[in-house]
Design a protein around this motif. Sequence first.
Motif, PDB file in Angstrom:
ATOM      1  N   LYS A   1       0.847  -1.191   0.000  1.00  0.00           N
ATOM      2  CA  LYS A   1       0.000   0.000   0.000  1.00  0.00           C
ATOM      3  C   LYS A   1       0.881   1.239   0.000  1.00  0.00           C
ATOM      4  N   ALA A   2       0.483   2.253  -0.767  1.00  0.00           N
ATOM      5  CA  ALA A   2       1.155   3.554  -0.744  1.00  0.00           C
ATOM      6  C   ALA A   2       0.401   4.418   0.260  1.00  0.00           C
ATOM      7  N   CYS A   3       1.152   5.108   1.129  1.00  0.00           N
ATOM      8  CA  CYS A   3       0.515   5.877   2.191  1.00  0.00           C
ATOM      9  C   CYS A   3       1.435   7.024   2.628  1.00  0.00           C
TER      10      CYS A   3
ATOM     11  N   GLU B   1      -3.546   6.129   3.364  1.00  0.00           N
ATOM     12  CA  GLU B   1      -3.453   5.319   2.148  1.00  0.00           C
ATOM     13  C   GLU B   1      -4.244   5.974   1.020  1.00  0.00           C
ATOM     14  N   ALA B   2      -3.654   5.982  -0.192  1.00  0.00           N
ATOM     15  CA  ALA B   2      -4.337   6.573  -1.344  1.00  0.00           C
ATOM     16  C   ALA B   2      -3.718   6.049  -2.637  1.00  0.00           C
ATOM     17  N   THR B   3      -4.398   6.339  -3.740  1.00  0.00           N
ATOM     18  CA  THR B   3      -3.844   6.032  -5.061  1.00  0.00           C
ATOM     19  C   THR B   3      -3.419   7.315  -5.768  1.00  0.00           C
ATOM     20  N   ALA B   4      -3.744   8.466  -5.160  1.00  0.00           N
ATOM     21  CA  ALA B   4      -3.311   9.765  -5.687  1.00  0.00           C
ATOM     22  C   ALA B   4      -2.984  10.669  -4.501  1.00  0.00           C
TER      23      ALA B   4
ATOM     24  N   PHE C   1       0.346   4.605  -7.794  1.00  0.00           N
ATOM     25  CA  PHE C   1      -0.175   5.854  -7.266  1.00  0.00           C
ATOM     26  C   PHE C   1       0.320   7.020  -8.100  1.00  0.00           C
ATOM     27  N   ASP C   2      -0.395   8.147  -8.011  1.00  0.00           N
ATOM     28  CA  ASP C   2      -0.025   9.368  -8.714  1.00  0.00           C
ATOM     29  C   ASP C   2       0.417  10.405  -7.701  1.00  0.00           C
TER      30      ASP C   2
END
Length: 140
Positions: free
Chosen positions: A35-37, A48-51, A135-136
């Motif tokens: 996970k990107a966070c 946590e997010a995708t952008a 992610f962006d």
Amino acid sequence: MSLRSVLPVLLCAALAQAVPAARAAEGAATEAEVKACTGVEKFAPTGEATAFKVAPGTRIYAWARVQGEAGRVAEGTQVFVAFSRDGKELFRQALALPHVPYRTQAYRTFRKGDEGAWTVEVLDAEGKALGKAAFDVAFE
């Protein structure tokens, strides 16, 4: 004691040793949840997010939970966390796995010029992807 009475015992013992070895050889699943966070607290990802729309100099973390069959990953084994943009790896960090399952994290500090689409992957020692997150990044 005849060979007929001992043979089934010998075959069972041989199979008991061969089955775990065969399962490891066929690639018993070792994988990573990634996970990107924006942070990690008490071994859990936060933000946590995708952008991400962040200020320059912000750290974005790659949180990972490496899991798989017990004993498949030896103590002291390393995994690698690789941050890539546009298919080009820009940062890689080695992390030790003292046991499996194991939660760990790595981060990259994002600066002006780092805008765009990113991927973070957890790789095994041979470079095989165990898990990834996309992610962006945009700046405020």
